[in-house]
Write a protein that holds these residues in place. Sequence first.
Motif, mmCIF file in Angstrom:
data_model
loop_
_atom_site.group_PDB
_atom_site.id
_atom_site.type_symbol
_atom_site.label_atom_id
_atom_site.label_comp_id
_atom_site.label_asym_id
_atom_site.label_seq_id
_atom_site.Cartn_x
_atom_site.Cartn_y
_atom_site.Cartn_z
ATOM 1 N N ALA A 181 29.143 30.860 -7.338
ATOM 2 C CA ALA A 181 29.481 32.095 -8.050
ATOM 3 C C ALA A 181 28.371 33.125 -7.850
ATOM 4 O O ALA A 181 27.181 32.790 -7.831
ATOM 5 C CB ALA A 181 29.679 31.816 -9.534
ATOM 6 N N ARG A 182 28.741 34.392 -7.739
ATOM 7 C CA ARG A 182 27.780 35.472 -7.480
ATOM 8 C C ARG A 182 27.875 36.547 -8.544
ATOM 9 O O ARG A 182 28.936 36.761 -9.147
ATOM 10 C CB ARG A 182 28.070 36.122 -6.116
ATOM 11 N N ASN A 183 26.761 37.234 -8.756
ATOM 12 C CA ASN A 183 26.804 38.461 -9.537
ATOM 13 C C ASN A 183 27.334 39.578 -8.659
ATOM 14 O O ASN A 183 27.338 39.481 -7.430
ATOM 15 C CB ASN A 183 25.414 38.809 -10.069
ATOM 16 N N LYS A 184 27.764 40.662 -9.293
ATOM 17 C CA LYS A 184 28.498 41.709 -8.581
ATOM 18 C C LYS A 184 27.723 42.267 -7.386
ATOM 19 O O LYS A 184 28.288 42.464 -6.307
ATOM 20 C CB LYS A 184 28.860 42.833 -9.551
ATOM 21 N N ASN A 185 26.447 42.542 -7.531
ATOM 22 C CA ASN A 185 25.694 43.232 -6.480
ATOM 23 C C ASN A 185 24.837 42.291 -5.636
ATOM 24 O O ASN A 185 24.051 42.746 -4.809
ATOM 25 C CB ASN A 185 24.803 44.311 -7.102
ATOM 26 N N ASP A 186 24.989 40.985 -5.829
ATOM 27 C CA ASP A 186 24.199 40.032 -5.049
ATOM 28 C C ASP A 186 24.788 39.843 -3.656
ATOM 29 O O ASP A 186 26.005 39.917 -3.476
ATOM 30 C CB ASP A 186 24.167 38.669 -5.753
ATOM 31 N N PRO A 187 23.935 39.606 -2.644
ATOM 32 C CA PRO A 187 24.465 39.251 -1.320
ATOM 33 C C PRO A 187 25.340 38.005 -1.434
ATOM 34 O O PRO A 187 25.007 37.066 -2.154
ATOM 35 C CB PRO A 187 23.192 38.974 -0.506
ATOM 36 N N SER A 188 26.451 38.011 -0.721
ATOM 37 C CA SER A 188 27.405 36.909 -0.876
ATOM 38 C C SER A 188 28.164 36.662 0.418
ATOM 39 O O SER A 188 28.019 37.393 1.399
ATOM 40 C CB SER A 188 28.399 37.225 -1.995
ATOM 41 N N THR A 189 28.985 35.619 0.382
ATOM 42 C CA THR A 189 29.869 35.309 1.511
ATOM 43 C C THR A 189 31.168 36.097 1.442
ATOM 44 O O THR A 189 31.973 36.052 2.368
ATOM 45 C CB THR A 189 30.211 33.805 1.503
#
Length: 683
Positions: free
Chosen positions: A232-240
Amino acid sequence: MPNADENENAAAEGDNRVAADDEQEEDDFGNFGTFLPAPTSAIAKEIHKVIMAEQRINTTQLFTFLSDADKDLSQLNAVDNKQAACIINIPQTDQIRVIHSLGFGTSPIGEVSLVANKILAFTGDGDAANPPSVMVLPKDMVEAVNCLIPTRAEFDTKLNEGNAVYPYFKNANLANTSSIFKIMPIPAFVVYDGFEKDLDAVTVYKRILALDNLEEPAMIALLAFLRGCMTARNKNDPSTYAANQVFMAAPSPTARGWGMQKLASSFPALATRPTMPGTMPGTAPGPDPNVALMTALLKSWDRDGKKDAPTTTKPENDDKYGMSNSELTLMLLFCGLNEGEENLLPAYLELMNEKNASDSRKEQILLSQLKNHEFYEGAKVYVSKMLLKLLKKRKYLSEDPELTFRTAANGVTLFSVGHQDLDEVAAINELFDQLAEATMVMPSDISKLGKMTATVPDNAADFMMNLRVFANLLHALFTCTCPLFKQLKELIKALANYNPNALKQMTKKTRGSILWIVTLQTRHFFRGEISILAEFQHMKNKLIARDPLIYHAEVPDILIEEKKFTGDKRLLGGEEKKDDGGHVGKKQKGAIVHHLFMKHFINGIWRQNPALIMRDITSHCNTSVPTIVQDHRACLLAMFGRCKNPTCTKIHRAATDKEAKFVCETLEKAIKNPEDIKKTGAS
């Protein structure tokens, strides 16, 4: 990245090895049979002609190409990279979508193109008649991104716990950083089933672990990407995550044009348009099926009966199916088949065209087909005589030019099929028979029969059953290859992945909008159009991404307004008043809103013996009124439409479907044998 000549040489060498490697290929799939899916879609079967070892090589080459900081993405157009599939992550989920046959959009000098500097790719299965969907992706998706991703050891520990579910990790709890692409190359043979549906990342992760040489950079990055999909990611975090608009935007005409060219170059066997029936090998191809289809539609729309209206000729197999050329073309389309594949049409079509077959015989064939070809167990298809008549004539599309609240249940739609149960069908059939025997019929009588009302189920279970029943109808009529059935199956799967509480929290507005959009797609399909409407694709993507906030601007308010409990105001034309004790009563100025099936079945008892009272009926069934109506404020007689007491202090309302079913089941003994009921003598 190999150039075109190298690719052609490799392909030629591969062709020479195919026969020798067939047996080894079968052994490979046998060894990994518990992990790797079989190729079942048309495109997967084409890709499977390339052995797995070469698919691994192509994946490594594509990964190496994307890893080059100075890469020229236009080189994607110079090679055939169909064997190197890729995956992208649907936002806020652990679901991945398979894409393949990558290309890069360009524009001529001095012109503007909507696909310029964008990555183009296929997703899903397809052929010349039903090309795979084209996705337009921003080029920054192949730029390396540093994400917080669990290590393999951390993830394996979580996986071995046995009860782990998404999200397996949260971004804030991680320390390990990995470099990944948002478009990640993957060997196609690992995700053959992904050409027909989205996959969950943990399933694909386990399949990758079954392979060898996992220390290769391409495999290390792929495993890291899959672990990132389960975080799970926060909105502004780098992600897949791929951007939301990637899944929501409909491809432009330019993108679709690229798709047709790419299909022809990468999958020539699938891009060949089949000839029309009767065209002999070696002769000029027959007319374009789309032209024949439009000719047929123009004829059906002609209302003037002019002598110069378009005509159609009967094919050679007219005696087999009883269809004209245009009808046969449509039926092939409905069944997801190509011209020349008439032998794959469902057998019931031929049976219905038996010589001297009566209408009754044809109806029995249809009913048997519906009964014996269910896809979703328990979702019975009950069709009224009126609807059966439409199916017998293959008149699936109503003649109404627009979809409105009044026309939504006309023809073969989810509203005309999915919400009917056996009791309602029996009531409609009774009215149908009465009209057939009547010597004089009023327009209002015909209106009652022909204009069924579109309704939205009030609960999640009935809503899902509605969708499954309609899917079963499509499956029975057109088999599992029906394009509309495939889309509906994906939609049902997306909804089934919601937990029960999430489904229950869906508003009636959302449920109604989903049913409305499905109905729009159904009418589009029965017009002979196999493309997916933008609103349907948008809805499906949102549901897959666990976003239940769906609304269609054209949904009639009357269809999605929430029912409010209003007590005695549910009398049609009645008025409220209070007696001396402050209880709500009524003045009988109109008919009571009763449940259709309770009145239909229970009134049969009173027709047999009008002198019976409610206590006589409950005593005969060894029960009592308080037992069968647990809401003691409600008037049971009002639910039957029989309360005649102007000072009744009970609440007059219609029974719910659940209440009606329970009452009819409890009083089944009286319903079946009303002549056995004895008067108790009570008043």
